[in-house]
Design an enzyme around this catalytic site. Structure first.
Site, PDB file in Angstrom:
ATOM      1  N   HIS A 110    -108.136 -13.309  26.055  1.00 19.07           N
ATOM      2  CA  HIS A 110    -107.701 -11.940  25.819  1.00 19.07           C
ATOM      3  C   HIS A 110    -106.959 -11.454  27.062  1.00 19.07           C
ATOM      4  O   HIS A 110    -107.320 -11.798  28.190  1.00 19.07           O
ATOM      5  CB  HIS A 110    -108.918 -11.046  25.559  1.00 19.07           C
ATOM      6  CG  HIS A 110    -108.682  -9.597  25.879  1.00 19.07           C
ATOM      7  ND1 HIS A 110    -109.072  -9.036  27.081  1.00 19.07           N
ATOM      8  CD2 HIS A 110    -108.083  -8.600  25.170  1.00 19.07           C
ATOM      9  CE1 HIS A 110    -108.731  -7.756  27.093  1.00 19.07           C
ATOM     10  NE2 HIS A 110    -108.139  -7.472  25.959  1.00 19.07           N
ATOM     11  N   ARG A 114    -101.851  -1.775  30.247  1.00 23.78           N
ATOM     12  CA  ARG A 114    -101.642  -0.483  29.608  1.00 23.78           C
ATOM     13  C   ARG A 114    -101.316   0.593  30.647  1.00 23.78           C
ATOM     14  O   ARG A 114    -101.631   0.461  31.837  1.00 23.78           O
ATOM     15  CB  ARG A 114    -102.888  -0.074  28.825  1.00 23.78           C
ATOM     16  CG  ARG A 114    -104.157  -0.063  29.666  1.00 23.78           C
ATOM     17  CD  ARG A 114    -105.407  -0.065  28.810  1.00 23.78           C
ATOM     18  NE  ARG A 114    -106.599  -0.144  29.645  1.00 23.78           N
ATOM     19  CZ  ARG A 114    -107.132  -1.287  30.062  1.00 23.78           C
ATOM     20  NH1 ARG A 114    -106.585  -2.443  29.717  1.00 23.78           N
ATOM     21  NH2 ARG A 114    -108.219  -1.290  30.809  1.00 23.78           N
ATOM     22  N   GLY A 259    -106.440   7.341  15.919  1.00 22.92           N
ATOM     23  CA  GLY A 259    -105.720   7.234  14.662  1.00 22.92           C
ATOM     24  C   GLY A 259    -104.698   6.126  14.643  1.00 22.92           C
ATOM     25  O   GLY A 259    -103.695   6.200  13.942  1.00 22.92           O
TER      26      GLY A 259
END
Length: 307
Positions: A110, A114, A259
């Protein structure tokens, strides 16, 4: 949300190019499959590109996702350590990838990098920070692989390595199993200590160190023959991976709470997995060695004077 800041634009330019370059490298490494791309939009603002490869010669499933989302309120997972930012507008962008190989002797891996930027309500200077890291989840214990992986991590992060390595060990830890997810690597978050250019450079260094380090390990292990017993153990250990991602992972929580696109967020989960009640490895086996020596924090490079 206002137009992206010059800082955000720099990060976006790097991440877009990085996703393209990395996907080309991974397709070459696999030698058979190619990535399928899904573009998606988020109603609250932003969107992304999800690229997933399945049924390859090396990879059962591999995903390399880019996202760039905006919103008027940071979700709880992003403000847990920064309560002063509750309710403020934000930009979040990053690359997240997970590779699940066919061969149990090739580790799962992984990587994530960011960037967050939040605009305080008083319209003062934006508050920004970087995060990222990479970690390795082997199914079978090879000391050479753990050492070369951590050597790459040390070279990528320099003097930060001891702290980021410890952070990784503590973050990728399954408390309910009392074991690490794998042999770790490096992990950092909320980082802005050295100013934007140096912090951005650190994120790029981590991103660019990932592929050569993983390709070296995959090349060493991909041709090792395996049988049904090794495959069953791989599927069992993948269950631990699923447990971590659904119970503890902040990236998964952020995506769901903000979301994001569910299929992209859950891309990290393997295609096949199994659980078995109270499974224990047979003493003296490689599986037992993995549990005893590889699933706990360890000084892989001998920096603390230990083995």
């Amino acid at each position: 949300m206002p137009d992206p800041s010059p800082q955000t634009m720099q990060v976006l330019e790097f991440l877009n190019g990085f996703q393209d370059e990395l996907c080309g490298q991974v397709e070459s490494l696999d030698g058979k499959a190619t990535f399928h791309e899904d573009g998606w939009d988020r109603p609250e603002g932003g969107g992304g590109r999800s690229r997933v490869m399945t049924g390859g010669a090396l990879f059962e499933k591999a995903g390399v996702n880019f996202s760039h989302v905006t919103g008027n309120q940071l979700p709880p997972s992003a403000t847990a350590h920064r309560p002063e930012l509750t309710g403020v507008s934000f930009v979040a962008t990053g690359i997240s990838l997970v590779f699940h190989p066919h061969n149990p002797y090739v580790p799962t891996t992984h990587m994530n990098v960011r960037y967050f930027e939040a605009q305080p309500e008083d319209e003062g200077d934006p508050i920004w920070w970087f995060g990222g890291g990479f970690d390795l989840t082997p199914y079978y214990p090879f000391l050479e692989d753990a050492v070369s992986w951590h050597q790459a991590a040390q070279q990528a992060t320099g003097d930060h390595y001891p702290a980021f390595k410890k952070w990784c060990d503590e973050y990728f830890f399954l408390k309910h199993r009392n074991e690490t997810r794998g042999v770790g690597g490096v992990f950092f978050d909320d980082y802005n200590a050295d100013g934007f250019e140096d912090s951005f450079g650190l994120m790029r260094s981590v991103a660019e160190a990932f592929y050569p380090a993983y390709a070296e390990i995959a090349g060493r292990r991909r041709e090792i023959e395996f049988g049904e017993a090794q495959r069953e153990f791989q599927l069992l250990r993948r269950g631990r991976y699923v447990e971590f991602n659904l119970v503890y992972d902040r990236g998964t929580l952020f995506g769901l709470q903000s979301g994001g696109r569910t299929e992209s967020i859950l891309m990290s989960l393997p295609s096949l997995v199994r659980w078995e009640y109270d499974w224990q490895p047979e003493p003296g086996t490689p599986e037992a060695e993995l549990y005893a020596d590889f699933l706990k924090p360890r000084d892989w490079l001998g920096l603390e004077g230990g083995a």
